[in-house]
Scaffold this active site. Structure first.
Site, mmCIF file in Angstrom:
data_model
loop_
_atom_site.group_PDB
_atom_site.id
_atom_site.type_symbol
_atom_site.label_atom_id
_atom_site.label_comp_id
_atom_site.label_asym_id
_atom_site.label_seq_id
_atom_site.Cartn_x
_atom_site.Cartn_y
_atom_site.Cartn_z
ATOM 1 N N ASP A 1 1.564 75.303 7.916
ATOM 2 C CA ASP A 1 2.127 76.616 7.595
ATOM 3 C C ASP A 1 2.399 76.613 6.095
ATOM 4 O O ASP A 1 2.992 75.672 5.553
ATOM 5 C CB ASP A 1 3.421 76.836 8.380
ATOM 6 C CG ASP A 1 4.058 78.201 8.134
ATOM 7 O OD1 ASP A 1 3.811 78.811 7.077
ATOM 8 O OD2 ASP A 1 4.818 78.657 9.000
ATOM 9 N N CYS B 1 4.537 78.011 4.185
ATOM 10 C CA CYS B 1 5.904 77.936 3.666
ATOM 11 C C CYS B 1 6.361 76.494 3.478
ATOM 12 O O CYS B 1 7.213 76.207 2.626
ATOM 13 C CB CYS B 1 6.875 78.684 4.563
ATOM 14 S SG CYS B 1 7.180 77.915 6.172
ATOM 15 N N TYR B 2 5.765 75.552 4.261
ATOM 16 C CA TYR B 2 6.168 74.156 4.109
ATOM 17 C C TYR B 2 5.597 73.520 2.848
ATOM 18 O O TYR B 2 5.916 72.370 2.534
ATOM 19 C CB TYR B 2 5.779 73.365 5.363
ATOM 20 C CG TYR B 2 6.599 73.783 6.549
ATOM 21 C CD1 TYR B 2 7.958 73.495 6.617
ATOM 22 C CD2 TYR B 2 6.039 74.527 7.586
ATOM 23 C CE1 TYR B 2 8.732 73.917 7.682
ATOM 24 C CE2 TYR B 2 6.806 74.960 8.652
ATOM 25 C CZ TYR B 2 8.154 74.645 8.696
ATOM 26 O OH TYR B 2 8.925 75.073 9.753
ATOM 27 N N HIS C 1 6.364 83.797 2.254
ATOM 28 C CA HIS C 1 5.285 82.829 2.077
ATOM 29 C C HIS C 1 4.730 82.856 0.656
ATOM 30 O O HIS C 1 4.278 81.830 0.147
ATOM 31 C CB HIS C 1 4.173 83.079 3.099
ATOM 32 C CG HIS C 1 4.528 82.630 4.482
ATOM 33 N ND1 HIS C 1 5.129 83.461 5.405
ATOM 34 C CD2 HIS C 1 4.391 81.421 5.082
ATOM 35 C CE1 HIS C 1 5.336 82.790 6.524
ATOM 36 N NE2 HIS C 1 4.910 81.560 6.361
ATOM 37 N N ARG D 1 6.965 70.144 11.650
ATOM 38 C CA ARG D 1 7.471 69.227 12.671
ATOM 39 C C ARG D 1 6.311 68.453 13.275
ATOM 40 O O ARG D 1 5.144 68.827 13.107
ATOM 41 C CB ARG D 1 8.209 69.997 13.776
ATOM 42 C CG ARG D 1 9.514 70.636 13.355
ATOM 43 C CD ARG D 1 10.131 71.416 14.504
ATOM 44 N NE ARG D 1 9.457 72.677 14.733
ATOM 45 C CZ ARG D 1 9.563 73.403 15.846
ATOM 46 N NH1 ARG D 1 10.287 72.946 16.856
ATOM 47 N NH2 ARG D 1 8.943 74.547 15.979
ATOM 48 N N ASP E 1 0.935 82.443 5.574
ATOM 49 C CA ASP E 1 1.090 81.204 6.334
ATOM 50 C C ASP E 1 -0.252 80.481 6.450
ATOM 51 O O ASP E 1 -0.391 79.314 6.094
ATOM 52 C CB ASP E 1 1.662 81.592 7.701
ATOM 53 C CG ASP E 1 1.555 80.537 8.780
ATOM 54 O OD1 ASP E 1 0.909 79.499 8.570
ATOM 55 O OD2 ASP E 1 2.117 80.752 9.865
ATOM 56 N N ASP F 1 3.404 87.905 3.023
ATOM 57 C CA ASP F 1 4.756 88.428 2.891
ATOM 58 C C ASP F 1 5.417 87.722 1.717
ATOM 59 O O ASP F 1 4.890 86.739 1.182
ATOM 60 C CB ASP F 1 5.561 88.228 4.181
ATOM 61 C CG ASP F 1 5.579 86.782 4.645
ATOM 62 O OD1 ASP F 1 6.062 85.918 3.891
ATOM 63 O OD2 ASP F 1 5.100 86.498 5.761
ATOM 64 N N HIS G 1 12.927 68.339 11.091
ATOM 65 C CA HIS G 1 12.323 69.623 10.711
ATOM 66 C C HIS G 1 12.226 69.686 9.187
ATOM 67 O O HIS G 1 13.150 69.305 8.472
ATOM 68 C CB HIS G 1 13.202 70.761 11.245
ATOM 69 C CG HIS G 1 12.633 72.127 11.067
ATOM 70 N ND1 HIS G 1 12.593 72.765 9.850
ATOM 71 C CD2 HIS G 1 12.080 72.996 11.970
ATOM 72 C CE1 HIS G 1 12.058 73.965 10.005
ATOM 73 N NE2 HIS G 1 11.737 74.123 11.280
ATOM 74 N N LYS H 1 3.006 70.080 15.252
ATOM 75 C CA LYS H 1 2.911 71.486 14.875
ATOM 76 C C LYS H 1 1.776 71.668 13.880
ATOM 77 O O LYS H 1 1.355 70.714 13.217
ATOM 78 C CB LYS H 1 4.230 71.970 14.258
ATOM 79 C CG LYS H 1 5.405 71.963 15.228
ATOM 80 C CD LYS H 1 5.208 72.944 16.368
ATOM 81 C CE LYS H 1 6.405 72.968 17.301
ATOM 82 N NZ LYS H 1 6.235 73.917 18.407
#
Length: 456
Positions: A304, A306-307, A372, A298, A362, A369, A250, A301
């Site tokens: 996103d 945040c990654y 993010h 991951r 995201d 938010d 992850h 997936k």
């Protein structure tokens, strides 16, 4: 290159669906197709926009700096009653806003007294911080609290922390197998390991374990004993790193594990000692997609925002480990190329994650938010800077952590290798291990080392 020919500045693989498509259709593949479909119009916007001045010569949307600053200040204001479910995340919401405001060029110091007042009720006499008054101490919340206090700086902030109680609490979290629980009676994972070492190093806590620590039953004597071996057991067959041994790889746990190893020792030593670095590079590389350009946490997936930090932040640490330490004279010669597409990541962040009313998200179908906003900006800051380190005295704990330096990256454009790629965002750099300003790291460490913990 002019605004009138944006296609020439955007590589084809960021403008069209993937050429190779698996014929097996699954729920995951359908979701991936939907994500590509929602991202492509934003990635191609420079070609169709009525206002080309919104985009730079590389077809990147301008950073809406003032809107994001206003959004973040609103996230530091009083929340309505229906936000009570986020009360335990209060330290995180403060940290996300402070770190993001700093990257955007804002002066954080006027917020110092408000930050100290916010965190005062969250400290427990038994050690550590919870999300607020009456909450049990938790390593994730304590980590966000310490980073926030470091960002605002000053003795008022530093003196808030009961460092002896913190040391004893962390000792109770250290486990016989080398890892850390996230709270007393809580789960043990790589988050706990990273958060604990960040706190120990920034606060200059004694490296030796308290006598009552459960880890002493296994013969461990320091907070670092057995920790590298624990993280090694968290690397999976894919090459990524899970939260604990046997769990799925992850992105967020990977960053925590890699950054923790960079605190244990110099990156070129610790990452090669405790991880299969080649397998890790392969897994990290597979987390970036085209045409989106963003990162997925991951296998199987979708991307996103945040990654951009959790995975994007792994790259400077991994690249530094491969390159090795550099002396002060070497900082003027950054790597010409990254091991990932920094241009692709910048395109995803600026074109797909920006919200017109302020804040980042995201992906286009989501709302903005502070979480993010912070971590997309952190990823963009990584794109804009080259990070390297030197080692002055390897006999001292955490010595390599104090020697990181950042400078503006000089990366060639993927469409035109003779031209230097520029996001146009011009964000401030963060320390790649601590994810706060470099000066905040040095100031808190300097104060705490001059004021050692009295265990008498």
């Amino acid at each position: 290159m002019s605004f009138h020919d944006p296609k020439s500045s955007i590589p084809l693989y960021f403008r069209e669906p993937p050429i190779l498509v698996d014929s097996l259709e699954t729920t995951t593949s359908k979701l991936q197709d939907e994500t590509v479909g929602e991202c492509l119009p934003f990635l191609e916007a420079a070609e169709t926009s009525d206002d080309p001045t919104e985009f730079n010569t590389f077809g990147l949307l301008s950073l809406h700096r003032e809107d994001h600053v206003q959004f973040l200040h609103e996230n530091l204001a009083q929340f309505p009653a229906n936000f009570v479910g986020l009360d335990a995340s209060r330290p995180w919401m403060v940290y996300w806003a402070l770190a993001a405001l700093y990257m955007l060029g804002e002066d954080i110091t006027p917020l110092r007294s408000r930050v100290v007042k916010t965190f005062y009720p969250g400290q427990n006499k038994s050690g550590g911080f919870g999300g607020g008054h009456g909450h049990s101490s938790h390593l994730a919340g304590a980590y966000a609290t310490i980073l926030s206090l470091a960002i605002v700086g000053g003795e008022e902030a530093y003196n808030l922390v009961d460092r002896e109680a913190m040391w004893r609490w962390l000792g109770r979290l250290k486990q016989p197998d080398g890892g850390f629980r996230i709270s007393e009676g809580g789960e043990e994972d790589t988050r706990g390991a990273y958060c604990a070492l960040v706190i120990i190093s920034l606060l200059s806590l004694p490296i030796s374990l308290p006598l009552e620590s459960p880890a002493r039953s296994a013969g461990l004597e320091t907070f670092s004993d057995g920790l590298g071996e624990y993280i090694s057991r968290c690397q999976t067959y894919e090459g990524g790193i899970g939260g604990s041994p046997g769990n799925e790889a992850h992105g967020a746990y990977a960053f925590c594990a890699i950054a923790c190893l960079c605190l244990l020792d110099a990156p070129h030593k610790s990452l090669n000692k405790y991880l299969d670095l080649d397998a890790l590079v392969w897994w990290l590389s597979a987390r970036q997609y085209a045409p989106e350009g963003g990162l997925a946490g991951r296998t199987n997936k979708v991307v996103d925002g945040c990654y951009s930090h959790w995975l994007g932040g792994c790259w400077p640490l991994v690249q530094a480990a491969i390159q090795g330490p550099r002396g002060p004279k070497d900082y003027s010669s950054p790597l010409a190329h990254n091991l990932y597409s920094s241009e692709g990541l910048a395109r995803y962040i600026l074109c797909c994650c920006q919200e017109g009313g302020g804040g980042l998200r995201d992906k286009p179908s989501k709302s903005p938010d502070s979480y993010h906003t912070c971590y997309t900006l952190a990823g963009l800051s990584v794109v804009e800077h080259h990070h390297s380190y030197s080692v002055a005295d390897e006999t001292k704990p955490f010595e390599s952590a104090w020697s990181w330096a950042s400078q503006k990256a000089q990366v060639p454009s993927e469409a035109n290798p003779t031209q230097t790629f520029d996001t146009g965002a011009h964000l401030r750099p963060l320390h790649p291990v601590y994810v706060i300003p470099h000066q905040a790291v040095y100031d808190m460490r300097d104060w705490s080392s001059r004021n050692p913990v009295d265990l008498a």
